[in-house]
Motif scaffolding. Sequence first.
Motif, PDB file in Angstrom:
ATOM      1  N   GLU A  78       0.817  -1.210   0.000  1.00 18.64           N
ATOM      2  CA  GLU A  78       0.000   0.000   0.000  1.00 18.64           C
ATOM      3  C   GLU A  78       0.851   1.261   0.000  1.00 18.64           C
ATOM      4  O   GLU A  78       0.405   2.305   0.474  1.00 18.64           O
ATOM      5  CB  GLU A  78      -0.911   0.002   1.237  1.00 18.64           C
ATOM      6  CG  GLU A  78      -2.058  -0.959   1.145  1.00 18.64           C
ATOM      7  CD  GLU A  78      -3.081  -0.548   0.097  1.00 18.64           C
ATOM      8  OE1 GLU A  78      -3.444   0.633   0.032  1.00 18.64           O
ATOM      9  OE2 GLU A  78      -3.506  -1.422  -0.671  1.00 18.64           O
ATOM     10  N   PRO A 104      -1.306   5.899   1.272  1.00 18.84           N
ATOM     11  CA  PRO A 104      -2.736   6.179   1.406  1.00 18.84           C
ATOM     12  C   PRO A 104      -3.097   6.459   2.865  1.00 18.84           C
ATOM     13  O   PRO A 104      -2.518   5.871   3.782  1.00 18.84           O
ATOM     14  CB  PRO A 104      -3.403   4.893   0.926  1.00 18.84           C
ATOM     15  CG  PRO A 104      -2.375   4.196   0.116  1.00 18.84           C
ATOM     16  CD  PRO A 104      -1.066   4.570   0.722  1.00 18.84           C
ATOM     17  N   VAL A 105      -4.052   7.358   3.050  1.00 16.43           N
ATOM     18  CA  VAL A 105      -4.519   7.736   4.380  1.00 16.43           C
ATOM     19  C   VAL A 105      -6.032   7.563   4.387  1.00 16.43           C
ATOM     20  O   VAL A 105      -6.707   7.917   3.421  1.00 16.43           O
ATOM     21  CB  VAL A 105      -4.159   9.207   4.696  1.00 16.43           C
ATOM     22  CG1 VAL A 105      -4.692   9.626   6.045  1.00 16.43           C
ATOM     23  CG2 VAL A 105      -2.668   9.434   4.615  1.00 16.43           C
ATOM     24  N   ASP A 106      -6.554   7.036   5.473  1.00 16.06           N
ATOM     25  CA  ASP A 106      -8.004   6.872   5.587  1.00 16.06           C
ATOM     26  C   ASP A 106      -8.649   8.244   5.724  1.00 16.06           C
ATOM     27  O   ASP A 106      -8.330   9.011   6.631  1.00 16.06           O
ATOM     28  CB  ASP A 106      -8.348   6.000   6.797  1.00 16.06           C
ATOM     29  CG  ASP A 106      -9.844   5.756   6.913  1.00 16.06           C
ATOM     30  OD1 ASP A 106     -10.529   5.757   5.873  1.00 16.06           O
ATOM     31  OD2 ASP A 106     -10.310   5.571   8.053  1.00 16.06           O
ATOM     32  N   SER A 107      -9.564   8.551   4.803  1.00 17.70           N
ATOM     33  CA  SER A 107     -10.210   9.868   4.825  1.00 17.70           C
ATOM     34  C   SER A 107     -11.394   9.904   5.783  1.00 17.70           C
ATOM     35  O   SER A 107     -11.808  10.982   6.203  1.00 17.70           O
ATOM     36  CB  SER A 107     -10.680  10.247   3.425  1.00 17.70           C
ATOM     37  OG  SER A 107     -11.726   9.390   3.020  1.00 17.70           O
ATOM     38  N   GLY A 108     -11.954   8.747   6.091  1.00 19.52           N
ATOM     39  CA  GLY A 108     -13.118   8.710   6.959  1.00 19.52           C
ATOM     40  C   GLY A 108     -14.413   9.054   6.243  1.00 19.52           C
ATOM     41  O   GLY A 108     -15.466   9.101   6.857  1.00 19.52           O
ATOM     42  N   GLU A 110     -16.773   8.106   2.809  1.00 19.99           N
ATOM     43  CA  GLU A 110     -16.940   7.186   1.689  1.00 19.99           C
ATOM     44  C   GLU A 110     -16.852   7.950   0.373  1.00 19.99           C
ATOM     45  O   GLU A 110     -17.441   9.020   0.217  1.00 19.99           O
ATOM     46  CB  GLU A 110     -18.300   6.491   1.793  1.00 19.99           C
ATOM     47  CG  GLU A 110     -18.499   5.441   0.743  1.00 19.99           C
ATOM     48  CD  GLU A 110     -19.858   4.767   0.854  1.00 19.99           C
ATOM     49  OE1 GLU A 110     -20.086   3.843   0.060  1.00 19.99           O
ATOM     50  OE2 GLU A 110     -20.674   5.158   1.696  1.00 19.99           O
ATOM     51  N   GLY A 113     -10.787   9.523  -1.431  1.00 22.45           N
ATOM     52  CA  GLY A 113      -9.475   8.926  -1.194  1.00 22.45           C
ATOM     53  C   GLY A 113      -8.469   9.997  -0.831  1.00 22.45           C
ATOM     54  O   GLY A 113      -8.555  11.132  -1.315  1.00 22.45           O
ATOM     55  N   ARG A 114      -7.534   9.654   0.022  1.00 23.92           N
ATOM     56  CA  ARG A 114      -6.490  10.599   0.429  1.00 23.92           C
ATOM     57  C   ARG A 114      -5.153   9.888   0.474  1.00 23.92           C
ATOM     58  O   ARG A 114      -5.079   8.688   0.742  1.00 23.92           O
ATOM     59  CB  ARG A 114      -6.768  11.153   1.832  1.00 23.92           C
ATOM     60  CG  ARG A 114      -7.754  12.272   1.859  1.00 23.92           C
ATOM     61  CD  ARG A 114      -7.975  12.871   3.225  1.00 23.92           C
ATOM     62  NE  ARG A 114      -6.796  12.899   4.060  1.00 23.92           N
ATOM     63  CZ  ARG A 114      -6.837  12.967   5.388  1.00 23.92           C
ATOM     64  NH1 ARG A 114      -7.984  12.970   6.006  1.00 23.92           N
ATOM     65  NH2 ARG A 114      -5.732  13.008   6.086  1.00 23.92           N
ATOM     66  N   GLU A 137     -13.542   8.863  -5.352  1.00 25.05           N
ATOM     67  CA  GLU A 137     -13.513   7.460  -5.747  1.00 25.05           C
ATOM     68  C   GLU A 137     -14.913   7.047  -6.153  1.00 25.05           C
ATOM     69  O   GLU A 137     -15.926   7.627  -5.711  1.00 25.05           O
ATOM     70  CB  GLU A 137     -13.056   6.583  -4.561  1.00 25.05           C
ATOM     71  CG  GLU A 137     -11.614   6.855  -4.163  1.00 25.05           C
ATOM     72  CD  GLU A 137     -11.204   6.048  -2.943  1.00 25.05           C
ATOM     73  OE1 GLU A 137     -12.058   5.721  -2.097  1.00 25.05           O
ATOM     74  OE2 GLU A 137      -9.994   5.771  -2.826  1.00 25.05           O
TER      75      GLU A 137
END
Length: 141
Positions: A78, A104-108, A110, A113-114, A137
């Motif tokens: 990843e 990749p970073v979790d954007s929180g 839906e 994408g970050r 996304e």
Amino acid sequence: MRNKAPLALMEQMVMLLVFALAAALCLQAFVQSDRLSRESAARDRAITLCQNAAELVRHGGGDLEAAAEKLGGTCTGEELCAGYDKDWTVSDVQSCTYRLTVRPVDSGVEGLGRARISVVEEASENRLFELETAWQEDING
């Protein structure tokens, strides 16, 4: 009457000492200026590289493998890693001077994408530049 030659010689020595101190200060200023110039040039290149990587990741909708191919790096799981030598040409990640990393970073959210993009100088582990990018996304599948 005493001879004034030692006094003149002492005056010449003091002037020589003052000149040597001034020359040392000027030399130190030039060395510091050169170091700052090289650091600024490296930071400018890092900024450009991060911006290019951000555009590639956004354009590909978060596809790190496609971005890695265009940046000359590799995608390991990843994470995208690309290495660059001291002249900023693509190099092997194990023997590079500068390393670009895209994580990749979790954007929180839906559909959003970050990723965090950074360029690090390998020898000192000094982070030259870092930015985050985001893209939409496809949530329909």
